[in-house]
Design a protein around this motif. Structure first.
Motif, short mmCIF file in Angstrom:
data_model
loop_
_atom_site.label_atom_id
_atom_site.label_comp_id
_atom_site.label_asym_id
_atom_site.label_seq_id
_atom_site.Cartn_x
_atom_site.Cartn_y
_atom_site.Cartn_z
N VAL A 185 1.02 -1.18 -0.07
CA VAL A 185 -0.10 0.22 -0.06
C VAL A 185 0.89 1.34 -0.06
O VAL A 185 0.59 2.23 -0.92
N PHE A 215 -7.94 2.32 6.94
CA PHE A 215 -7.79 1.10 6.24
C PHE A 215 -8.01 0.01 7.09
O PHE A 215 -8.38 -1.10 7.00
N PHE A 229 -10.83 -2.90 7.31
CA PHE A 229 -10.34 -4.37 7.22
C PHE A 229 -10.82 -5.09 8.41
O PHE A 229 -11.52 -6.19 8.12
N LYS A 259 -15.43 -3.35 -0.49
CA LYS A 259 -15.72 -1.78 -1.21
C LYS A 259 -17.06 -1.25 -0.48
O LYS A 259 -17.97 -1.57 -0.40
N VAL A 272 -10.56 -2.41 0.09
CA VAL A 272 -9.63 -3.20 1.04
C VAL A 272 -9.76 -4.61 0.48
O VAL A 272 -10.87 -5.46 0.76
N TYR A 273 -8.51 -5.19 0.10
CA TYR A 273 -8.32 -6.55 -0.04
C TYR A 273 -7.76 -7.18 1.23
O TYR A 273 -6.61 -6.90 1.57
N ILE A 278 -3.49 -7.32 5.32
CA ILE A 278 -3.87 -6.59 4.19
C ILE A 278 -3.39 -6.73 2.84
O ILE A 278 -1.95 -6.76 2.86
N SER A 299 -5.22 -1.71 -0.07
CA SER A 299 -6.26 -0.93 0.28
C SER A 299 -5.94 0.70 -0.40
O SER A 299 -4.84 0.99 -0.37
#
Length: 297
Positions: free
Chosen positions: A169, A248, A252, A261, A275-276, A282, A285
């Protein structure tokens, strides 16, 4: 601040409860740098289309994005100073195993310690504890943050532990030397631009209609990094590291989905926060600007 239960989402699918807590973080972010005073951006032209897999992009910006950043101010704030120390701790390419030295490990902890002293992170902690998602003990919460952001994992299946949330990130990395991944932080962008590693190509307007403002704290943009092109990237501009980590981290924790999303209204900005997850860490994001200055609300 007293946190209530989940509120009804209203208008445009805005998550009102999340918007409320993020606006509280926004108000508490005393380390956010003021545009026009501590930094200046030069948006220039609108970026063009880039074909998938291509590294050819029309340059709609002859000058850098950042025309000025007050580095003395930047380095005078603890969280920024510790953040800057982390930017040279990672291998750029995935598939190359990361080796964390004792010095780098200490730098990670100093950064987390500095953030946990800020009102921004204290607010995020209170919210997550209220939700039953974080440990109330500060040391345990710090351990949770470490696992989310700094615990190494294997992004490339053919290599060793080559990545972590913070690297992806905030620092950025490349995939097989062919694709830019991450790099969603304005300080790193400025740092790389200053050393001629990043070439800003222009802004990306929402639906090719809106023109961003140079005082905006969120920007969708196009750039090249060490010869590779990122067709569309997005990042906050001028906000503190603790604000981004807090925001973030909250998103999360609030969702167990692999991809989250959520639409929020923060200050004057309508944003989609993405955020994935990568296991318990993480994966990536970032914010995506939908609109600003109350347009289309």
């Amino acid at each position: 601040m007293y946190f209530v239960g989940l509120k009804e989402k209203k208008g445009l699918g805005i998550d009102q409860e999340l918007s409320d807590v993020l606006n509280e973080l926004w108000k508490l972010d005393v380390n956010r740098m003021k545009p026009g005073k501590y930094y200046k951006v030069n948006l220039q032209g609108k970026a063009g289309f880039v074909a998938e897999g291509s590294n050819n992009a029309r340059d709609s910006a002859r000058a850098p994005l950042f025309s000025y950043v007050d580095e003395k101010k930047l380095k005078s704030m603890d969280t920024y100073a510790h953040f800057l120390n982390l930017l040279d701790n990672y291998e750029m390419s995935t598939g190359v195993t990361e080796h964390v030295t004792k010095e780098e490990l200490q730098e990670n902890h100093l950064f987390l310690d500095a953030m946990l002293k800020t009102e921004v992170m204290k607010c995020a902690h209170r919210f997550l504890v209220c939700k039953g998602l974080a440990q109330s003990d500060l040391a345990q919460f710090k351990s949770q943050l470490y696992d989310i952001w700094f615990k190494l994992y294997r992004r490339d299946k053919n290599g060793g532990e080559d990545s972590c949330g913070f690297e992806h990130v905030f620092v950025g990395e490349t995939k097989y030397g062919k694709e830019i991944m991450g790099l969603h932080n304005w300080v790193q962008f400025y740092h790389q631009e200053k050393h001629n590693h990043v070439n800003y190509k222009g802004y990306k307007a929402r639906n090719n209609k809106d023109t961003p403002d140079e005082d905006d704290h969120v920007l969708n943009l196009q750039f090249s990094w060490n010869g590779l092109v990122k067709p569309v990237g997005s990042c906050f501009i001028g906000v503190s590291p603790e604000f981004e980590v807090a925001l973030f981290t909250i998103v999360f924790f609030l969702s167990d989905e692999r991809v989250t999303k959520v639409t929020v209204k923060v200050d004057e900005y309508l944003l989609e926060i993405v955020v994935y997850r990568f296991g318990r860490s993480i994966g990536t994001s970032y914010p995506k600007m939908i609109s600003s200055n109350n347009r289309d609300f």
